[in-house]
Each structure stands twice: as C-alpha cells, then as structure tokens.
Enzyme design. Sequence first.
Site, PDB file in Angstrom:
ATOM      1  N   GLY A  11      52.484  22.406  14.258  1.00  0.00           N
ATOM      2  CA  GLY A  11      52.173  21.303  13.329  1.00  0.00           C
ATOM      3  C   GLY A  11      52.257  19.962  14.038  1.00  0.00           C
ATOM      4  N   ARG A  36      45.637  23.316  16.382  1.00  0.00           N
ATOM      5  CA  ARG A  36      44.515  24.186  16.029  1.00  0.00           C
ATOM      6  C   ARG A  36      43.223  23.612  16.577  1.00  0.00           C
ATOM      7  N   SER A  39      36.839  21.017  14.258  1.00  0.00           N
ATOM      8  CA  SER A  39      35.479  20.621  14.622  1.00  0.00           C
ATOM      9  C   SER A  39      35.374  19.125  14.912  1.00  0.00           C
ATOM     10  N   GLN A  92      50.184  24.615   5.436  1.00  0.00           N
ATOM     11  CA  GLN A  92      49.252  24.038   4.465  1.00  0.00           C
ATOM     12  C   GLN A  92      50.218  23.354   3.504  1.00  0.00           C
ATOM     13  N   SER A  93      50.365  22.052   3.644  1.00  0.00           N
ATOM     14  CA  SER A  93      51.503  21.372   3.018  1.00  0.00           C
ATOM     15  C   SER A  93      51.149  20.636   1.726  1.00  0.00           C
ATOM     16  N   TYR A 104      45.706  31.716   1.662  1.00  0.00           N
ATOM     17  CA  TYR A 104      45.722  31.012   2.945  1.00  0.00           C
ATOM     18  C   TYR A 104      47.038  30.252   3.120  1.00  0.00           C
ATOM     19  N   THR A 136      61.677  22.932   2.058  1.00  0.00           N
ATOM     20  CA  THR A 136      61.269  21.796   1.215  1.00  0.00           C
ATOM     21  C   THR A 136      61.934  21.788  -0.160  1.00  0.00           C
ATOM     22  N   GLU A 138      60.391  21.377  -2.765  1.00  0.00           N
ATOM     23  CA  GLU A 138      59.466  22.071  -3.686  1.00  0.00           C
ATOM     24  C   GLU A 138      59.986  23.462  -4.032  1.00  0.00           C
ATOM     25  N   TYR A 160      52.615  26.804  -3.044  1.00  0.00           N
ATOM     26  CA  TYR A 160      53.244  26.172  -1.875  1.00  0.00           C
ATOM     27  C   TYR A 160      54.762  26.404  -1.908  1.00  0.00           C
ATOM     28  N   LYS A 164      57.135  28.777   0.650  1.00  0.00           N
ATOM     29  CA  LYS A 164      58.241  28.213   1.430  1.00  0.00           C
ATOM     30  C   LYS A 164      59.571  28.912   1.120  1.00  0.00           C
TER      31      LYS A 164
HETATM   32  P1  NAP Z   1      51.224  17.683   7.523  1.00  0.00           P
HETATM   33  O1  NAP Z   1      51.045  16.244   7.892  1.00  0.00           O
HETATM   34  O2  NAP Z   1      50.358  18.283   6.483  1.00  0.00           O
HETATM   35  O3  NAP Z   1      51.066  18.535   8.885  1.00  0.00           O
HETATM   36  C1  NAP Z   1      50.947  19.930   8.870  1.00  0.00           C
HETATM   37  C2  NAP Z   1      50.650  20.391  10.277  1.00  0.00           C
HETATM   38  O4  NAP Z   1      50.511  21.824  10.278  1.00  0.00           O
HETATM   39  C3  NAP Z   1      49.332  19.847  10.873  1.00  0.00           C
HETATM   40  O5  NAP Z   1      49.513  19.599  12.236  1.00  0.00           O
HETATM   41  C4  NAP Z   1      48.365  21.026  10.694  1.00  0.00           C
HETATM   42  O6  NAP Z   1      47.301  21.041  11.601  1.00  0.00           O
HETATM   43  C5  NAP Z   1      49.321  22.174  10.987  1.00  0.00           C
HETATM   44  N1  NAP Z   1      48.851  23.474  10.541  1.00  0.00           N
HETATM   45  C6  NAP Z   1      48.351  23.820   9.320  1.00  0.00           C
HETATM   46  N2  NAP Z   1      48.045  25.120   9.298  1.00  0.00           N
HETATM   47  C7  NAP Z   1      48.325  25.615  10.539  1.00  0.00           C
HETATM   48  C8  NAP Z   1      48.217  26.881  11.125  1.00  0.00           C
HETATM   49  N3  NAP Z   1      47.748  27.931  10.456  1.00  0.00           N
HETATM   50  N4  NAP Z   1      48.604  27.028  12.423  1.00  0.00           N
HETATM   51  C9  NAP Z   1      49.073  25.979  13.130  1.00  0.00           C
HETATM   52  N5  NAP Z   1      49.197  24.736  12.618  1.00  0.00           N
HETATM   53  C10 NAP Z   1      48.834  24.569  11.323  1.00  0.00           C
HETATM   54  O7  NAP Z   1      52.720  17.956   7.090  1.00  0.00           O
HETATM   55  P2  NAP Z   1      54.040  17.066   7.339  1.00  0.00           P
HETATM   56  O8  NAP Z   1      54.194  16.112   6.221  1.00  0.00           O
HETATM   57  O9  NAP Z   1      54.076  16.607   8.731  1.00  0.00           O
HETATM   58  O10 NAP Z   1      55.179  18.167   7.111  1.00  0.00           O
HETATM   59  C11 NAP Z   1      55.656  18.962   8.187  1.00  0.00           C
HETATM   60  C12 NAP Z   1      56.287  20.226   7.632  1.00  0.00           C
HETATM   61  O11 NAP Z   1      57.364  19.888   6.764  1.00  0.00           O
HETATM   62  C13 NAP Z   1      55.345  21.100   6.813  1.00  0.00           C
HETATM   63  O12 NAP Z   1      55.735  22.434   7.040  1.00  0.00           O
HETATM   64  C14 NAP Z   1      55.665  20.716   5.369  1.00  0.00           C
HETATM   65  O13 NAP Z   1      55.365  21.807   4.517  1.00  0.00           O
HETATM   66  C15 NAP Z   1      57.141  20.454   5.471  1.00  0.00           C
HETATM   67  N6  NAP Z   1      57.691  19.488   4.532  1.00  0.00           N
HETATM   68  C16 NAP Z   1      57.126  18.246   4.414  1.00  0.00           C
HETATM   69  C17 NAP Z   1      57.700  17.309   3.566  1.00  0.00           C
HETATM   70  C18 NAP Z   1      57.139  15.915   3.443  1.00  0.00           C
HETATM   71  O14 NAP Z   1      57.497  15.221   2.496  1.00  0.00           O
HETATM   72  N7  NAP Z   1      56.335  15.451   4.392  1.00  0.00           N
HETATM   73  C19 NAP Z   1      58.862  17.650   2.844  1.00  0.00           C
HETATM   74  C20 NAP Z   1      59.412  18.906   3.014  1.00  0.00           C
HETATM   75  C21 NAP Z   1      58.841  19.820   3.873  1.00  0.00           C
HETATM   76  P3  NAP Z   1      45.885  20.324  11.288  1.00  0.00           P
HETATM   77  O15 NAP Z   1      46.085  18.877  11.671  1.00  0.00           O
HETATM   78  O16 NAP Z   1      44.962  21.068  12.179  1.00  0.00           O
HETATM   79  O17 NAP Z   1      45.615  20.517   9.829  1.00  0.00           O
HETATM   80  O1  F7E Z   2      52.656  14.270  -4.974  1.00  0.00           O
HETATM   81  C1  F7E Z   2      51.777  13.121  -8.342  1.00  0.00           C
HETATM   82  C2  F7E Z   2      51.825  14.607  -8.114  1.00  0.00           C
HETATM   83  O2  F7E Z   2      51.131  15.194  -3.239  1.00  0.00           O
HETATM   84  C3  F7E Z   2      53.776  13.589  -5.495  1.00  0.00           C
HETATM   85  C4  F7E Z   2      54.457  17.464   0.287  1.00  0.00           C
HETATM   86  O3  F7E Z   2      54.775  16.810   1.490  1.00  0.00           O
HETATM   87  O4  F7E Z   2      56.464  16.706  -0.774  1.00  0.00           O
HETATM   88  C5  F7E Z   2      55.060  16.707  -0.882  1.00  0.00           C
HETATM   89  O5  F7E Z   2      54.635  17.325  -2.084  1.00  0.00           O
HETATM   90  C6  F7E Z   2      53.643  13.472  -7.002  1.00  0.00           C
HETATM   91  C7  F7E Z   2      53.287  14.774  -7.716  1.00  0.00           C
HETATM   92  O6  F7E Z   2      53.643  15.216  -2.894  1.00  0.00           O
HETATM   93  C8  F7E Z   2      48.403  12.006  -7.640  1.00  0.00           C
HETATM   94  O7  F7E Z   2      51.436  15.326  -9.273  1.00  0.00           O
HETATM   95  C9  F7E Z   2      49.849  11.780  -9.228  1.00  0.00           C
HETATM   96  O8  F7E Z   2      54.080  14.896  -8.855  1.00  0.00           O
HETATM   97  O9  F7E Z   2      52.463  13.103  -2.723  1.00  0.00           O
HETATM   98  P1  F7E Z   2      52.381  14.406  -3.396  1.00  0.00           P
HETATM   99  P2  F7E Z   2      54.407  16.513  -3.439  1.00  0.00           P
HETATM  100  O10 F7E Z   2      53.564  17.342  -4.308  1.00  0.00           O
HETATM  101  O11 F7E Z   2      55.709  16.043  -3.995  1.00  0.00           O
HETATM  102  C10 F7E Z   2      57.094  17.997  -0.758  1.00  0.00           C
HETATM  103  C11 F7E Z   2      58.572  17.787  -0.591  1.00  0.00           C
HETATM  104  C12 F7E Z   2      56.481  18.905   0.240  1.00  0.00           C
HETATM  105  O12 F7E Z   2      57.166  19.759   0.808  1.00  0.00           O
HETATM  106  C13 F7E Z   2      55.002  18.891   0.339  1.00  0.00           C
HETATM  107  O13 F7E Z   2      54.576  19.469   1.571  1.00  0.00           O
HETATM  108  O14 F7E Z   2      52.567  12.587  -7.280  1.00  0.00           O
HETATM  109  N1  F7E Z   2      50.424  12.556  -8.274  1.00  0.00           N
HETATM  110  N2  F7E Z   2      48.612  11.441  -8.870  1.00  0.00           N
HETATM  111  C14 F7E Z   2      49.555  12.696  -7.262  1.00  0.00           C
HETATM  112  N3  F7E Z   2      49.670  13.353  -6.085  1.00  0.00           N
HETATM  113  C15 F7E Z   2      48.600  13.291  -5.236  1.00  0.00           C
HETATM  114  N4  F7E Z   2      48.679  13.913  -4.042  1.00  0.00           N
HETATM  115  N5  F7E Z   2      47.442  12.628  -5.582  1.00  0.00           N
HETATM  116  C16 F7E Z   2      47.283  11.966  -6.770  1.00  0.00           C
HETATM  117  O15 F7E Z   2      46.255  11.360  -7.038  1.00  0.00           O
END
Ligand code: NAP
Ligand code: F7E
Length: 352
Positions: A11, A36, A39, A92-93, A104, A136, A138, A160, A164
């Site tokens: 990632g 990964r 394209s 796939q986050s 997927y 997470t 979530e 999702y 996790k």
């Molecule tokens: P992100 O920006 O969506 O990055 C996800 C990364 O995973 C990207 O580099 C993506 O590559 C890669 N990836 C997706 N599918 C893959 C596969 N099959 N094989 C190899 N690489 C793959 O996510 P992030 O916010 O940095 O979060 C990092 C991790 O923490 C994730 O696992 C997420 O679920 C977890 N997490 C995030 C949060 C948050 O608030 N940010 C909170 C809790 C947990 P591409 O660029 O090619 O798509």
């Molecule tokens: O949504 C609401 C939506 O997509 C936050 C990921 O990093 O954090 C993230 O997941 C809230 C939700 O993040 C829109 O319904 C309203 O209640 O920014 P988000 P998430 O779903 O909390 C957790 C910890 C992870 O692990 C995940 O990988 O915002 N919301 N309107 C919206 N959300 C989006 N994306 N777009 C809207 O237009």
Amino acid sequence: MKKKKIALITGITGQDGAYLAKFLLKKNYKVFGIKRRTSTINTSRIDDIYQEDTSNKKNNFILKYGDVTDPANINSLINEILPDEVYNLAAQSHVQVSFATPLYTSMTNSLGVINILESIKELRSKKKIKFYQASTSEMFGNHTQKILNEKSNFKPVSPYGSSKVFAYWLTKNYRDSYDIFAVNGILFNHESPLRGETFISRKVSIHVAKKFLGEKKILRIGNLYSKRDWGHAEEYVEGMWKMMQHKEPQDLILATNKSYTVKEFIERAFKEINIKLKWVGKGLKEKAVNSKTGEICVMVDEKYYRPNELHYLKGNPQKAFKNLKWKPKINFNTLIKEMVHSDIAKFENDKF
Ligand code: NAP
Ligand code: F7E
C-alpha cells in the site's frame, strides 16, 4: 556500523504508505514498497523520495511491482527482501465502494493477509519477521458504548469492516499459533493533505479550496450526521512504528478521543475561507447557504448514502499512551486548516 533495518510496506502509493515510508527513511531504514501496476502513473505521493537508480547502494527506497492477492508474488518478494518489519497497509479502503465490490474487497483485505502471514510463517526458522496489520475502527460497527477501547467487541456494518475483522483475527491467530510478532493497529479515521480525494475530509477540502479560487460548484454530500474521530495521518504512522518496536506484540487503538459530525467538518472548512454557512431544510432537502449572500453551497445527495451506516466513532487511545508514549497533538481545527490551505496551494494555478 549498525546494519540498516529493512521494512517492506504494502500500500506504498496510499496516504499512510507515503507518510510511513518518509518516516522510516528518516529513521535510517531501507524501505521497500509494493506497488500495483496501474494504467496511469499513481506515485504522486512518493515521487519526492523515489530514485530511479536501483543499483546505487545509497538508494534506500525501492519499489517492487506486486499485489497482495498474488501468493507467488508476495512469497517471492518476502523471500528476496527478507525484511525485518512488514507493514501491511494495502487495502480496498473505501467503505462505500466495499458494498459494490465485496468479493474484491475481501480478497485484498482478508486473503491478502493470509498470503503475507504464510510467507512470514514459512521463513520463521531463517528470520523472525515482524508484521503490522492495518486494522480499523470500522470493525466496531454501531455500539451503545460511547468510547471504544481494545476490549470493545466487533459488529461491523460493511463488507470493508467485515473483511478487516477477518484480517484482525488472522493476525492474532498467527501470533498465538506460530510465535510471530504480529500486531493490529486499530486506527480511527486519519486524514491529511495526502488523503484520497473521495474520502469526506479531502472531498470537502478540495471543494472549499476550489471555491476560494473561484469555482462555482455546489458540494454534494451524503449523511451529514455521522460522527468520526479524526486525527492526522502523519502522527498515526509514528504510532504504527512504535507498536512494532514495543517488546511485546499488542493490538492497540490510535485515536484522538474527540468526535465531530460531517456537518461540523464542512462548517469548519468553509469558515477557513470566511464563509459562514446557514443550514435550512431537513433530510434529503437539507442544504447550506452562505449566510451573507444566500448562495447555495452544500446539498444532500442520496447517491452518497450507504446501504448501512456507522453512525458514531470515538476511540480511547489511553493504552497506546501508556505503552508507547503515543499521543496525538494535531486537533480537528488544525487538521482542517492544513488540508484546505494545502489544496489552495495545489490548485492555485488552475483556471475556474
Ligand atoms: P489508501 O490511501 O486507500 O491506500 C491503499 C493502498 O493499498 C494503495 O497504495 C493501493 O494501491 C493499495 N492496494 C489496494 N489494493 C491492493 C492490492 N490488491 N495489492 C497491493 N496493494 C493494494 O489507504 P490509507 O488511508 O493509506 O490506509 C492504509 C491502510 O490503513 C488501509 O489498509 C486502510 O484500510 C487502513 N486504515 C485506514 C484508515 C484511515 O483513516 N486512513 C483508518 C484505519 C485503517 P493503488 O494506489 O494502486 O490503489
Ligand atoms: O466517510 C459520510 C460517510 O468515506 C466518513 C476509511 O479510511 O475511515 C475511513 O472510512 C463519513 C461516513 O470514511 C459523504 O457516510 C457523507 O459516515 O471519509 P469516509 P469512513 O467511511 O469513515 C475508516 C476508519 C477506515 O478504515 C476506512 O478505510 O462521511 N459521508 N457524505 C461521506 N463520505 C464520503 N466518502 N463521501 C461523501 O460524499
């Protein structure tokens, strides 16, 4: 001279991958990232640390093509690199997208973890490799408990979150069964100027920045009333590293212990460009207008509603503070200010 530690990050092109790579390079690690094939080029978050010349011994940041769903690829990379620490950030986050692509999402987020852990297990008589799993908030789903901690149970409300939970337990199973140093960092939402453009925080910061620069669009949004515990990604990747340096492998929460609605996030971001919003209407008819001019700024759009919603998140990071001395310092207002101003700088030469 002390041998450099080797880290492998999956990632690497994502938000956390970029911050973690930069953090580890500063800590004198050699960092390998799995990327990964895409394209169009998607390395903008790490272009500043990438060097083309892989034969240069001083090049401490190396990218390898791969995919966590491909066991042969993952196994051969881990055997070749023999890292000291693997940070599994690949996923796939996007929660809403996980409803559209549940299989997927699970293949990457759950089965991908088996591929990595199996390789670490097979190698354990040759090298003890530590493993970090990006778990997470979530996973918790909707609770009556107001502040979640490491003992709170999991009741995920999305594919999702479910994927996790599977990965969380795999990590714990491999730790308990094979004596592998494997930890779950249970991270609550963390954002930054590098956040993906379709997550709410960045969607809002980009919109507000472009509005400040002259764009005339309305922000279309889903559920305004969900609450999130929002921190800054740069501080959270340090917490990941600290978990991996602790003498015992422990599953720990990283959070701010503060929670705000999506509506509050939007109001704060508009305030950054001196627009005070006034809300009118209810449900799908709710909208926000500029309190001075009456111009419509925000509208609710059903398209962004999810089949199921996680309504409220607030985490207690006390254990991480006690065991790792980790404490977030960047608050909600500072985070939003940084994101909006970073996007203003990013788009200031565009025409609107
Ligand atoms: P992100 O920006 O969506 O990055 C996800 C990364 O995973 C990207 O580099 C993506 O590559 C890669 N990836 C997706 N599918 C893959 C596969 N099959 N094989 C190899 N690489 C793959 O996510 P992030 O916010 O940095 O979060 C990092 C991790 O923490 C994730 O696992 C997420 O679920 C977890 N997490 C995030 C949060 C948050 O608030 N940010 C909170 C809790 C947990 P591409 O660029 O090619 O798509
Ligand atoms: O949504 C609401 C939506 O997509 C936050 C990921 O990093 O954090 C993230 O997941 C809230 C939700 O993040 C829109 O319904 C309203 O209640 O920014 P988000 P998430 O779903 O909390 C957790 C910890 C992870 O692990 C995940 O990988 O915002 N919301 N309107 C919206 N959300 C989006 N994306 N777009 C809207 O237009």
